[in-house]
Design a protein around this motif. Structure first.
Motif, PDB file in Angstrom:
ATOM      1  N   ASN A 110       0.746  -1.103   0.134  1.00  0.00           N
ATOM      2  CA  ASN A 110       0.007  -0.032  -0.046  1.00  0.00           C
ATOM      3  C   ASN A 110       0.929   1.146   0.004  1.00  0.00           C
ATOM      4  O   ASN A 110       0.359   2.429   0.200  1.00  0.00           O
ATOM      5  N   ARG A 111       2.184   1.101  -0.451  1.00  0.00           N
ATOM      6  CA  ARG A 111       2.974   2.330  -0.319  1.00  0.00           C
ATOM      7  C   ARG A 111       3.184   2.536  -2.086  1.00  0.00           C
ATOM      8  O   ARG A 111       2.905   1.833  -2.798  1.00  0.00           O
ATOM      9  N   THR A 112       3.720   3.984  -2.149  1.00  0.00           N
ATOM     10  CA  THR A 112       3.741   4.297  -3.367  1.00  0.00           C
ATOM     11  C   THR A 112       5.508   3.937  -3.637  1.00  0.00           C
ATOM     12  O   THR A 112       6.144   3.804  -2.543  1.00  0.00           O
ATOM     13  N   PRO A 113       5.803   3.802  -5.058  1.00  0.00           N
ATOM     14  CA  PRO A 113       7.182   3.327  -5.166  1.00  0.00           C
ATOM     15  C   PRO A 113       8.130   4.425  -4.636  1.00  0.00           C
ATOM     16  O   PRO A 113       9.474   4.164  -3.937  1.00  0.00           O
ATOM     17  N   ALA A 114       7.841   5.682  -4.561  1.00  0.00           N
ATOM     18  CA  ALA A 114       8.508   6.688  -4.015  1.00  0.00           C
ATOM     19  C   ALA A 114       8.697   6.656  -2.712  1.00  0.00           C
ATOM     20  O   ALA A 114       9.595   7.480  -2.041  1.00  0.00           O
ATOM     21  N   GLU A 115       7.901   5.949  -1.811  1.00  0.00           N
ATOM     22  CA  GLU A 115       8.217   5.715  -0.263  1.00  0.00           C
ATOM     23  C   GLU A 115       8.979   4.595   0.081  1.00  0.00           C
ATOM     24  O   GLU A 115       9.194   4.404   1.292  1.00  0.00           O
ATOM     25  N   VAL A 116       9.485   3.912  -0.904  1.00  0.00           N
ATOM     26  CA  VAL A 116      10.222   2.502  -0.514  1.00  0.00           C
ATOM     27  C   VAL A 116      11.705   2.921  -0.538  1.00  0.00           C
ATOM     28  O   VAL A 116      12.479   3.177  -1.294  1.00  0.00           O
ATOM     29  N   ALA A 117      12.354   2.503   0.543  1.00  0.00           N
ATOM     30  CA  ALA A 117      13.839   2.705   0.767  1.00  0.00           C
ATOM     31  C   ALA A 117      14.459   1.323   0.684  1.00  0.00           C
ATOM     32  O   ALA A 117      15.614   1.377   0.258  1.00  0.00           O
ATOM     33  N   GLU A 118      13.943   0.462   1.066  1.00  0.00           N
ATOM     34  CA  GLU A 118      14.468  -0.955   0.926  1.00  0.00           C
ATOM     35  C   GLU A 118      13.395  -2.070   0.436  1.00  0.00           C
ATOM     36  O   GLU A 118      12.201  -2.141   0.680  1.00  0.00           O
ATOM     37  N   LEU A 119      13.958  -2.712  -0.694  1.00  0.00           N
ATOM     38  CA  LEU A 119      13.171  -3.596  -1.288  1.00  0.00           C
ATOM     39  C   LEU A 119      13.824  -4.995  -1.508  1.00  0.00           C
ATOM     40  O   LEU A 119      15.080  -5.120  -1.856  1.00  0.00           O
ATOM     41  N   VAL A 120      13.153  -6.051  -1.015  1.00  0.00           N
ATOM     42  CA  VAL A 120      13.788  -7.393  -1.155  1.00  0.00           C
ATOM     43  C   VAL A 120      12.960  -8.316  -1.849  1.00  0.00           C
ATOM     44  O   VAL A 120      11.660  -8.427  -1.672  1.00  0.00           O
ATOM     45  N   VAL A 121      13.302  -8.917  -2.894  1.00  0.00           N
ATOM     46  CA  VAL A 121      12.567  -9.761  -3.798  1.00  0.00           C
ATOM     47  C   VAL A 121      13.159 -11.033  -4.037  1.00  0.00           C
ATOM     48  O   VAL A 121      13.342 -11.763  -5.109  1.00  0.00           O
ATOM     49  N   ASP A 122      14.026 -11.553  -3.265  1.00  0.00           N
ATOM     50  CA  ASP A 122      14.863 -12.559  -3.145  1.00  0.00           C
ATOM     51  C   ASP A 122      13.923 -13.725  -3.713  1.00  0.00           C
ATOM     52  O   ASP A 122      12.975 -14.113  -3.189  1.00  0.00           O
ATOM     53  N   GLY A 139       9.298  -4.944 -13.512  1.00  0.00           N
ATOM     54  CA  GLY A 139       8.519  -4.464 -12.589  1.00  0.00           C
ATOM     55  C   GLY A 139       9.189  -3.282 -11.501  1.00  0.00           C
ATOM     56  O   GLY A 139       8.485  -2.831 -10.936  1.00  0.00           O
ATOM     57  N   LEU A 140      10.346  -3.124 -11.892  1.00  0.00           N
ATOM     58  CA  LEU A 140      11.071  -2.040 -11.162  1.00  0.00           C
ATOM     59  C   LEU A 140      11.422  -0.860 -12.177  1.00  0.00           C
ATOM     60  O   LEU A 140      11.894  -1.012 -13.152  1.00  0.00           O
ATOM     61  N   THR A 141      11.052   0.213 -11.565  1.00  0.00           N
ATOM     62  CA  THR A 141      10.907   1.367 -12.506  1.00  0.00           C
ATOM     63  C   THR A 141      11.693   2.529 -11.778  1.00  0.00           C
ATOM     64  O   THR A 141      12.052   2.478 -10.548  1.00  0.00           O
ATOM     65  N   ASP A 142      11.983   3.762 -12.410  1.00  0.00           N
ATOM     66  CA  ASP A 142      12.696   4.871 -11.821  1.00  0.00           C
ATOM     67  C   ASP A 142      11.692   5.633 -10.897  1.00  0.00           C
ATOM     68  O   ASP A 142      12.157   6.659 -10.157  1.00  0.00           O
ATOM     69  N   GLU A 143      10.468   4.954 -10.631  1.00  0.00           N
ATOM     70  CA  GLU A 143       9.948   5.504  -9.637  1.00  0.00           C
ATOM     71  C   GLU A 143      10.162   5.285  -8.243  1.00  0.00           C
ATOM     72  O   GLU A 143       9.928   5.941  -7.112  1.00  0.00           O
ATOM     73  N   PHE A 144      11.064   4.474  -8.014  1.00  0.00           N
ATOM     74  CA  PHE A 144      11.686   4.028  -6.859  1.00  0.00           C
ATOM     75  C   PHE A 144      13.212   4.930  -6.407  1.00  0.00           C
ATOM     76  O   PHE A 144      14.064   4.386  -6.308  1.00  0.00           O
ATOM     77  N   LYS A 145      12.855   6.110  -6.758  1.00  0.00           N
ATOM     78  CA  LYS A 145      13.880   7.074  -6.708  1.00  0.00           C
ATOM     79  C   LYS A 145      14.597   7.366  -5.184  1.00  0.00           C
ATOM     80  O   LYS A 145      15.499   7.708  -4.978  1.00  0.00           O
ATOM     81  N   GLU A 146      13.782   6.843  -4.245  1.00  0.00           N
ATOM     82  CA  GLU A 146      14.389   6.792  -2.589  1.00  0.00           C
ATOM     83  C   GLU A 146      14.915   5.459  -2.431  1.00  0.00           C
ATOM     84  O   GLU A 146      15.422   5.290  -1.190  1.00  0.00           O
ATOM     85  N   LEU A 147      14.980   4.639  -3.403  1.00  0.00           N
ATOM     86  CA  LEU A 147      15.156   3.482  -3.036  1.00  0.00           C
ATOM     87  C   LEU A 147      17.062   3.392  -2.506  1.00  0.00           C
ATOM     88  O   LEU A 147      17.772   3.824  -3.328  1.00  0.00           O
ATOM     89  N   GLU A 148      17.408   2.969  -1.388  1.00  0.00           N
ATOM     90  CA  GLU A 148      18.589   2.834  -1.092  1.00  0.00           C
ATOM     91  C   GLU A 148      19.229   1.320  -0.761  1.00  0.00           C
ATOM     92  O   GLU A 148      20.473   1.079  -0.854  1.00  0.00           O
ATOM     93  N   PHE A 149      18.370   0.661  -0.849  1.00  0.00           N
ATOM     94  CA  PHE A 149      18.770  -1.031  -0.582  1.00  0.00           C
ATOM     95  C   PHE A 149      18.210  -1.895  -1.615  1.00  0.00           C
ATOM     96  O   PHE A 149      16.785  -1.991  -1.303  1.00  0.00           O
TER      97      PHE A 149
END
Length: 250
Positions: free
Chosen positions: A13-25, A36-46
């Motif tokens: 329920n978050r927008t991609p811009a609100e995600v700092a960590e993403l694990v899809v192992d 499925g990964l786009t440049d909208e994840f602009k705050e992603l650090e991990f």
């Protein structure tokens, strides 16, 4: 599970811009590409994509704040130039268990100026003669290779996470403070409820006491009225007896 679906679920329920960590192992890339990964994840650090069947990084979007990238146990053999183009601020890169064979494949990483830690465990390149010396020469910005520096000193656990730990500590302290405030608010509310309940009980008891007092007054008044009636009755009986005595004397 497909990678695109997994990423959608991880949003929670978050927008991609609100995600700092993403694990899809351990999800699956149907064609060996990132999905499925786009440049909208602009705050992603991990970002962790361990064992997802990747063969290429060509579709990696621009992630300007990404610092840690886990890509172990995939089938990547090249296209590493994408990392320098899309993730210029990387400090940690794990390529363990991939198809990296030649030093020339890693030349693209020279443009990752902030890269401090690189892992290549279980890659064929590690079998090359003077492997470690060659990597440190090729990538002078790298401090730790496979967990050790050029003098075989082990990397501290927090090498890539110092800032994260500080932020987590501050967030933890803030959450703890909020939790304590909530507890105090709850205790205050309970205290208020207890106080209110106590006052209500006191009011009820006062009303009951007042009722008992009224009943006692009514009983006393009834007793006085009964006494007066009995007194009048005795008075009339005495008068009647006196009249009877007078008649007898006549």
């Amino acid at each position: 599970m497909e990678m695109k679906k997994r990423i959608s679920l991880e949003l929670r329920n978050r927008t991609p811009a609100e995600v700092a960590e993403l694990v899809v192992d351990n999800c699956r890339s149907s064609d060996g590409e990132i999905e499925g990964l786009t440049d909208e994840f602009k705050e992603l650090e991990f970002l962790s994509m361990v064992n997802v069947g990747l063969t290429s990084l060509a579709k990696l979007p621009a992630l300007p704040k990404l610092r840690k990238l886990e890509l172990s146990d995939n089938n990547i053999s090249g296209s590493l130039e994408t990392l320098a183009e899309k993730c210029a601020n990387l400090t940690y890169l794990n390529l363990s268990g991939n198809k990296i064979k030649e030093l020339s494949t890693l030349e693209a990483l020279q443009n990752l100026k902030n890269l401090k830690s690189l892992d290549l465990f279980n890659c064929e390149i590690t079998t090359l003669e003077d492997y470690r010396e060659s990597i440190f020469e090729l990538l002078p910005q790298v401090t730790y290779l496979d967990g050790f520096d050029a003098e075989d000193n082990e990397a501290p656990d927090s090498e890539a996470d110092d800032d994260d730990d500080d932020e987590d500590g501050e967030e933890g302290a803030g959450q703890l403070g909020e939790y304590e405030e909530e507890e105090e608010d709850e205790e205050g509310s309970e205290g208020g409820e207890v106080g209110l309940s106590y006052l209500m009980k006191e009011d009820i008891q006062d009303e009951e006491d007042d009722g008992d007092y009224v009943e006692e007054e009514e009983e006393e008044e009834e007793g006085e009225e009964d006494a007066e009636v009995r007194g009048e009755k005795r008075k009339r009986e005495a008068e009647d007896e006196g009249e009877d005595d007078d008649e007898d004397d006549d």
